[in-house]
Design a protein around this motif. Structure first.
Motif, mmCIF file in Angstrom:
data_model
loop_
_atom_site.group_PDB
_atom_site.id
_atom_site.type_symbol
_atom_site.label_atom_id
_atom_site.label_comp_id
_atom_site.label_asym_id
_atom_site.label_seq_id
_atom_site.Cartn_x
_atom_site.Cartn_y
_atom_site.Cartn_z
ATOM 1 N N UNK A 1 0.824 -1.206 0.000
ATOM 2 C CA UNK A 1 0.000 0.000 0.000
ATOM 3 C C UNK A 1 0.855 1.251 0.000
ATOM 4 N N UNK B 1 3.831 -14.284 13.072
ATOM 5 C CA UNK B 1 3.048 -14.305 11.832
ATOM 6 C C UNK B 1 3.882 -14.749 10.634
ATOM 7 N N UNK C 1 -13.015 -8.885 20.822
ATOM 8 C CA UNK C 1 -13.107 -7.862 19.788
ATOM 9 C C UNK C 1 -11.999 -8.110 18.791
ATOM 10 N N UNK C 2 -11.947 -7.265 17.778
ATOM 11 C CA UNK C 2 -11.063 -7.592 16.653
ATOM 12 C C UNK C 2 -9.592 -7.694 17.036
ATOM 13 N N UNK D 1 -10.603 -0.781 20.568
ATOM 14 C CA UNK D 1 -9.871 -0.744 19.300
ATOM 15 C C UNK D 1 -8.588 0.087 19.404
ATOM 16 N N UNK E 1 -0.479 -7.757 12.749
ATOM 17 C CA UNK E 1 -1.660 -8.012 11.920
ATOM 18 C C UNK E 1 -2.830 -7.115 12.288
ATOM 19 N N UNK E 2 -2.644 -6.244 13.274
ATOM 20 C CA UNK E 2 -3.763 -5.465 13.778
ATOM 21 C C UNK E 2 -4.253 -4.457 12.743
ATOM 22 N N UNK E 3 -5.530 -4.525 12.470
ATOM 23 C CA UNK E 3 -6.119 -3.740 11.394
ATOM 24 C C UNK E 3 -5.943 -2.235 11.522
ATOM 25 N N UNK E 4 -6.003 -1.723 12.755
ATOM 26 C CA UNK E 4 -5.862 -0.282 12.945
ATOM 27 C C UNK E 4 -4.487 0.191 12.487
ATOM 28 N N UNK F 1 -1.535 3.272 8.127
ATOM 29 C CA UNK F 1 -0.447 3.098 7.153
ATOM 30 C C UNK F 1 -0.954 3.300 5.723
#
Lengths: 1011, 526
Positions: free
Chosen positions: A717, A836, A920-921, B76, B88-91, B96
């Motif tokens: 990205x 990971x 949670x996520x 979050x 791997x954390x989406x936030x 980024x």
């Protein structure tokens, strides 16, 4: 070059005639009735005057009438499942003709690309589906009809939502991870969508699976081709058929969420597990239990209530008129379908019509007109910021401790969600579609063996959808608004022009057929959207009624065009050695001029061993044995409309000084060299029929290699832009298909059994140059498309000691949480640390490897039974978010999560659910891992139909020729090992906004009547 | 008579189909109009539900929650600094990718602007704006991720997939140079139809942030002095609270703000922020530690002030406490009192969720009656108050003598504004003054997205974020209170953060990026 050569081809067919020929009134009319040996009338038997094109079909009562052209004519009678018979006419006016059942279907004619062919003459791999397998099933979208019926076709229905419950169809494995993977669908030779044809109107379905049969459709055939022909008229007095049913749907499976008192108790347990304090006191839990104060301590099963709030009533009616004479044949069909959802305020209504006419304008000139269309309306409730399926998702989340409607008329809610409130709010979605598909074909046969045709097809569709988001006062504290209305209206059209010439010639034992054609398709669509808010009352739903402040609009359009040249050559020697070659050249606007033209050849050959004397003369129980092989190349271009052009997107606006100012930005880096995906398919097959058709076997092996797969290379990205696909990948599908048929009569009892099985091995053979994996898209060289990539969970941690002695986890591990395995490290060996980069691996595959089906039918006197079982196997799935995890983002908890969960008292490392916490996520316990994988294989009783045909003597008194009553069930039972309460076939994402609508079972009673 | 004609078209452009709703590349970058479109494209930050960026109100607020001002309902932002964040954390990948998207737009603009025929001064001004936006992004990226890729032109796919990380210092040096090169060609003020575009003051204020992060104190002081000398900004005297409402967005105190507009370009932060009783989701729970940072009205901290009463801990406090925090039974909004008493019937009762019992009051806009997901109020990124406090801090850290008049021009102007009226600061020695300045920044800018930056450069992230946090006052008799765990003063024992020193000071490089680009190394500890 090819394009330029033909860039200005004008084909002009000008045929004039003054008036239609008068009917021949000098000939006599011959009538007759055709029955089987059991005396039952045979409908749709073909009656042809030998050596002429004069012919007719029998009516449902087996009768026919024909005007022979010569005095001493011979009639050739043929019907599927019966031996041909020739009858020499005498002076008799009426003939009672009995056909012997052969059980074999050697004379069956199947529809292939731009023509038809006897099944025995096929050299490619073509599956056909008979109308018997579709008739009278409560199929609302035609795509559902194919499940389980044929080899090589994987059908998966993701939703039960009325009007939106079509199934996904994959033919012989997924051939691409870049372009669209759906087959090309042609209805009466015109490209369209499979759900746009009414199941009531289908006469035949052919599935072209290999390159030899499909390559005549070139650049759109790589994922297979489905040819649907609609019913056509027949000579004879008008016949009217009615078929209708009514029944009910219910969800195949519903998740079992625990009641409020248990929710509260478990919530406290979760808090305790996280070192927090109780949310609910004992008194409160008691109030949940005894329901003494249901306003403040409610127990509402929001999910189940919502999904049982609708009647689920479904009913369908179809009337078909058919008839004609020697010159004109017609069929007119009208259908009505109504389907109420299992959610209240949700439903679908559709009116279909079809008119097909075949006119013999002169002896050698035929006009075929096919017109069909429908108008459909769909309506559903919605919530302020989402549609019905989002409402269902949030009902999965909303615990029983949130009230529905309270005694004072106010509503409970979680965030802005409350199905009860939104159902009461007046918010709705309304969609309407209109569709028209019309084709006219003029066929001229100027001399024997030669035919030339011109065809024009026009497809028009339009839609008008409204979303009204009502405002709503939940209670004195909570108001969501203002109300607003969004309208989207669009239309599109596709024009097809096509000319084909064919020539047949038989020279002794050699027969030749040559076909050549050109076609052109032009597509365009456009839409408009409008938005307004602040409607004065909740009863005005047109844009003009809304406030002018804040109104917005939008719209767009797109277009593409294609031009194609195609040809086919067939040769056969003594019906024994069969050979076919096809070529197609396609030019498309989707690709830049350098790669615009694609060429798609195929070759196939068949050898009917059963025609060789060493079998024909010595092995009498073999009716037919053929081996066939094919090779060919196909293309795929389903990748959006302008992929090769760098796009500057408008609408990248910003607000300056209180005004929205227009902005633009490059949003995609294009690939100027984009071209076709190319699929090379090899197929080896065998057809065997033995014992006078008692057993039939079709076996195919295939090998399908797709190269130049349009793949959007995984891009960092840091680039800051989207990229467009490049032709770099390749995929291989190899597989095996077998279909067996068995037919037998035991006196009055006739049974048929047709199992089929397909296995497809899918693997990615290359990604972009040298790239071995694209983790983000789940693509790995040597692995199938659609794998699951994550950690391997070795059960759950028992205690702190266990954690200390185990490899360091990629999250803050606690007892009762997943124990992820240390697979490798920087030096290629486990490094004591799970991370990971080194410790994730391929842990599952989401695309079914096996597809199988079984149809069983039995007839006994007036009774008939039909059973269809369907299964998909060899794949895994995960569900996520509110559906999989207890207390996720304030969500609720299911019984399976409660049973055998990990607790301090019972620290079972193999427990089915980890230690209760609110998730949670970011929670380490829900990283993608084997712990959450489930086998998604299932076997389903897709359809059962039990019918009874009333005795002819009885119905004839009431002027009916046939009356049949039946009970039918669809999606009745299924066996699977998936998450309890969740149908593995249902389409759900693992994300937080997983919108879905449960699959439904349908139980119906129906009637077929002819008069 | 029947005539069927099938014509296979003779037109040469049969296959030449162009996009009908977007411009194709070949026709763009030709005129000043195109340049204007592309310039706005660089400002565009998405709106509505757009994910984390250094421009979106919710994202900036998240940064302060990460920095220890409170918790989010689904934790979050909390995860970023509570010791559990993974690559791997989406936030982490959201900030980024959205930043690089903006950087790409700026690079693409700068790659093309040179060839468009236009007046040189306009070209210079537009380039400077875009370079400033890019510097702001790069500065923030290096602040949170450490060494980061630093593309300065439009990359190819191969370049993007192999680019290495540029050390934090080099990124910041680049930003400093870019901003120094840019600010001069920017206007002091913008006309009303251009309000929201980068000005000289905005570029200088970003430069000041970079220089302070680099501890270039003298340079930073000089930068801030330039802004003060522009004479176009002033401390708002109309009321601290309304500075954060739509009515306050024309204030002369605002130097740079993300611009929004109801209906057409709105944002959703208020839906998250409002308590449930007022139609929101009560997504944010301030910590009591922030509450306790506010001084008493005598200008003393609560451990020193005789005005502080532990049984009535919210009385006699800096008025900004009430402007910033919603307090149980105390804060009124549109005439209705905020109630978070546990086990009460209030929709905001503390024990309904993992809430602290406090809510955020800053940004609650009583003048707004529309849909909370469709709010058009701007969100300040840089206010003049920051310039004054940063100027003072830079002077102090540079070792310059601090005079009372300097204090009065800076910190006392901020805390002494009408509606705040806190007593003036008189300490002039660095040791006494340092904690006062830091506290002033903490309370003045709470939830505006500045605190993370501050604790990183002050080097106190580990101590601030590895501790037990408390929530609302539950009892005046903590020894006998049993319902919920409370500390010695009766405050709810709420959440613990386990920030890992030496690791969590930097965010991890997103795993999804490292999966693609093997040249991206990972930060220590991840």
């Amino acid at each position: 070059m090819f394009g330029k050569m033909f860039s200005c081809v004008i084909l002009l067919m000008l045929v004039g005639f003054v008036k239609a020929l008068p009917y021949q009134d000098t000939a006599r009319l011959v009538k007759g009735k055709i029955t089987g040996t059991d005396g039952a009338p045979i409908a749709s038997a073909s009656v042809i005057e030998k050596n002429t094109s004069n012919g007719t079909l029998t009516l449902i009562d087996g009768t026919f009438s024909i005007m022979p052209k010569s005095e001493n004519a011979t009639l050739v009678i043929s019907a599927v499942g019966y031996a041909n018979k020739e009858v020499q006419l005498t002076k008799e006016p009426f003939y009672l003709i009995t056909l012997d059942a052969t059980n074999n279907n050697l004379n069956e004619v199947v529809v292939i690309g731009y023509g038809t062919k006897r099944k025995v003459d096929l050299t490619g791999s073509v599956s056909t589906i008979s109308t018997k397998d579709i008739e009278n099933r409560p199929i609302t979208q035609t795509s559902q009809a194919l499940a389980g019926l044929t080899t090589g076709v994987t059908v998966s229905q993701g939703s039960g939502q009325p009007g939106n419950n079509g199934a996904g169809i994959t033919i012989r494995g997924i051939g691409s991870y870049g372009a669209g993977g759906g087959p090309l669908i042609l209805v009466d030779g015109l490209a369209t969508s499979i759900n746009d044809v009414d199941p009531n109107n289908i006469a035949s379905i052919s599935v072209l699976k290999d390159a030899a049969s499909a390559s005549i459709y070139g650049s759109r055939a790589a994922n297979g081709v489905i040819l649907i022909e609609t019913k056509r008229g027949r000579a004879g007095k008008m016949q009217v058929n009615y078929s209708g049913y009514a029944g009910w749907q219910k969800a195949t499976e519903l998740a079992d969420f625990v009641p409020a008192w248990q929710y509260a108790t478990l919530r406290n347990e979760a808090n305790k597990n996280m070192g927090g304090s109780a949310t609910y006191t004992e008194e409160e839990i008691q109030k949940f239990k005894d329901q003494s104060d249901p306003d403040n301590y409610p127990d509402v099963a929001h999910y189940k209530d919502l999904l049982t709030s609708g009647s689920g009533f479904q009913s369908s009616h179809n009337v078909t008129f058919l008839g004609g004479n020697a010159m004109n044949r017609y069929v007119f069909s009208a259908s009505y379908l109504t389907q109420d959802g299992i959610v209240t305020q949700n439903g679908y209504k559709r009116y279909n019509f079809m008119f097909n006419e075949d006119s013999k304008l002169t002896d050698n000139l035929t006009l075929k007109v096919s017109i069909n269309g429908y108008t459909a309306k769909q309506h559903s409730p919605r919530q302020y910021d989402g549609g019905m399926n989002s409402m269902i998702n949030f009902a999965v989340r909303e615990g029983p401790v949130y009230a529905g409607e309270k005694s004072d008329g106010t509503y409970g809610y979680q965030d802005n969600y409350s199905p009860e409130a939104w159902l009461a709010s007046g918010a709705f979605y309304q969609g309407s579609n209109n569709y028209f598909l019309g084709g006219a074909e003029l066929i001229w046969k100027p001399f024997t063996g030669f035919s030339i045709s011109g065809k024009a097809g026009y497809n028009f569709w339009s839609y008008y959808n409204k979303d009204y988001a009502a405002d709503f006062q939940f209670d004195p504290n909570k108001y969501v608004g203002p109300n607003n209305l969004s309208v989207t209206s669009g239309q599109g059209e596709q024009l097809t022009l096509q000319s084909i010439a064919t020539y047949n010639k038989v020279i002794g034992a050699h027969s030749f057929e040559l076909l050549g054609g050109i076609s052109e398709e032009r597509y365009n669509d456009r839409f408009l959207t409008g938005y307004r808010k602040d409607f004065p009352t909740a009863l005005l739903y047109e844009l003009n009624a809304g406030g002018a402040t804040g109104m917005t609009n939008g719209g767009s359009a797109s277009e593409w065009s294609m031009r194609s040249y195609f040809s086919r050559f067939n040769y056969s020697y003594k019906d024994k050695y069969l050979f076919e070659a096809n070529i197609r050249a396609d030019g498309t606007s989707r690709f830049p001029s350098d790669g615009r033209w694609g060429y798609f050849p195929s070759f196939s050959a068949g050898w009917r061993l059963s025609e060789e004397s060493f079998i024909k003369d010595h092995i009498s129980w073999i009716d037919n044995l053929k081996i066939r092989g094919s090779w060919g190349k196909l293309g795929n271009q389903n990748i959006g409309t302008y992929p090769y052009q760098n796009i500057i997107s408008l609408g990248q606006n910003y607000s300056l000084g209180g005004t929205l100012v227009s902005g633009a930005a490059t949003t995609r880096l294009s690939n100027a060299a984009i071209t076709w995906e190319s699929t090379t398919t090899k197929d080896l097959g065998m057809d065997l029929d033995v014992l006078n058709g008692k057993f039939g076997l079709v076996v195919d092996l295939f090998d399908k290699n797709t190269t130049g797969v349009l793949y959007t290379v995984a891009t960092s990205s840091v680039l800051g832009l989207g990229t467009s696909p490049v032709n770099v990948g390749s995929v291989k599908n190899t597989g095996f298909e077998a279909a067996l048929t068995y037919r037998q009569s035991f006196g009055d009892l006739q049974i048929g059994l047709s199992p089929n099985f397909s296995y497809t091995k899918n693997r990615i053979t290359s990604l972009a140059n040298g790239l071995k994996e694209d983790i983000g898209s789940g693509l790995f060289v040597g692995q199938p498309i659609g794998i699951i990539y994550g950690y391997v969970a070795d059960g759950l941690f028992v205690d702190d000691k266990d954690i200390a002695s185990y490899a360091t986890q990629p999250y803050s591990a606690e007892p009762g949480m997943e124990r992820y395995k240390d697979i490798s490290g920087p030096d290629g060996v486990p490094d004591g640390k799970v991370d990971a980069t080194y410790d994730r691996t391929i842990i599952g595959n989401t695309v079914p490897k096996y597809t199988y089906g079984l149809t069983f039918n039995a007839n006994y006197k007036g009774f008939d039974l039909y059973v269809l079982a369907q299964g998909l196997g060899g794949y895994e799935k995960q569900i996520g978010s509110y559906a999989a995890f207890a207390f996720y983002n304030g969500g609720q908890i299911q019984q399976w999560q409660v049973d055998n969960r990990w607790t301090e008292e019972n620290p079972d490392p193999r427990a089915a659910y980890p230690k209760l916490t609110s998730l949670n996520m970011g929670s380490g316990a829900i990283l993608t891992s084997t712990y959450w994988n489930r086998d998604a294989s299932f076997l389903r009783i897709k359809s059962i139909q039990l019918g009874y045909t009333l005795p002819t003597t009885f119905v004839e008194k009431a002027k009916f020729s046939k009356v049949r009553l039946y009970f039918s069930g669809q999606n009745l039972f299924s066996w699977n090992h998936f998450y309890k309460g969740w149908d593995p076939e249902m389409g759900m994402s693992t994300g937080d906004n997983s919108q879905f609508y449960p699959l439904t079972s349908v139980y119906t009673f129906g009637i077929n009547a002819s008069f | 008579m029947l005539l069927l004609i099938t014509i296979v078209g003779c037109n040469k452009d049969y296959f030449d189909k162009q996009p009908l709703d977007s411009i194709s590349d070949a026709t763009f970058w030709k005129t000043e109009k195109d340049a204007n479109l592309a310039l706005i494209g660089c400002y565009n930050i998405g709106a509505g539900w757009t994910g984390e960026t250094f421009w979106m109100p919710r994202s900036l607020l998240y940064l302060d929650l990460m920095a220890g001002f409170g918790s989010e309902k689904e934790l979050i932002p909390d995860h970023v600094t509570d010791g559990t964040v993974t690559p791997s954390y989406g936030e982490i990948s959201a900030y980024w990718s959205n930043s690089y998207n903006k950087i790409e737009r700026c690079n693409n603009f700068l790659d093309h602007i040179g060839t468009i025929p236009m007046e040189e001064t306009t070209r210079g001004m537009m380039s400077s704006e875009v370079r400033t936006i890019r510097a702001y992004e790069l500065f923030n990226m290096a602040l949170y991720y450490g060494a980061v890729p630093m593309p300065t032109h439009l990359l190819t796919v191969d370049e993007a997939n192999t680019i290495s990380r540029t050390p934090q210092k080099d990124v910041w040096d680049f930003c400093e140079k870019e901003l120094n090169d840019s600010y001069d060609s920017l206007p002091n003020t913008r006309t009303s139809d251009e309000k929201g575009r980068i000005t000289k003051g905005a570029a200088l204020a970003i430069l000041g942030r970079v220089q302070m992060a680099e501890k270039k104190w003298a340079a930073a002081a000089a930068t801030y002095k330039k802004i003060i000398d522009l004479g176009v900004y002033e401390i708002d005297q109309k009321g601290y609270h309304q500075l954060f409402m739509q009515v306050g967005e024309d204030s002369k105190e605002i130097i740079l703000a993300a611009q929004f507009q109801e209906d057409t370009y709105s944002h959703v932060m208020l839906q998250y922020l409002y308590p449930e009783a007022f139609g929101g989701w009560h997504q944010f729970s301030p910590y009591n530690e922030l509450v306790q940072t506010f001084e008493c009205t005598d200008g003393k901290t609560i451990d020193k002030s005789p005005l502080y009463n532990v049984d009535a801990p919210y009385d006699n406090r800096d008025p900004r406490l009430d402007y910033t925090i919603m307090i149980n039974g105390r804060t009124k909004f549109e005439g209705q009192t905020f109630v978070s008493t546990p086990n009460s019937s209030s929709p905001d009762k503390m024990n309904k969720y993992n809430w602290s019992g406090y809510c955020i009051n800053k940004f609650m806009d009583s003048t707004f009656s529309g849909n909370l997901m469709n709010y058009g109020g701007n969100f300040s990124i840089i206010r003049y108050a920051e310039v004054l406090l940063s100027y003072l801090e830079s002077k102090m850290e540079a070792g310059d003598p601090i005079s009372q008049s300097l204090l009065d021009q800076t910190i006392n102007a901020v805390r002494g504004r009408a509606s705040v009226n806190m007593p003036p600061v008189t300490a002039t020695d660095a040791a006494t003054l340092r904690p006062i300045i830091r506290r002033e920044r903490t309370v003045e800018f709470a939830f505006e997205g500045l605190h993370y930056y501050d604790i990183l450069r002050w080097g106190i992230a580990a101590s601030e974020l590895n501790r037990q946090f408390t929530g609302m006052k539950l009892t005046n008799n903590p020894s006998t209170y049993k319902d919920f765990p409370v500390d010695a003063n009766g405050f709810f024992i709420y959440q613990k953060r386990n920030f890992v020193a030496g690791k969590n000071e930097l965010w991890p490089i997103p795993q999804s990026e490292r999966d693609i680009n093997p040249n991206l190394t990972q930060n220590a500890g991840y």
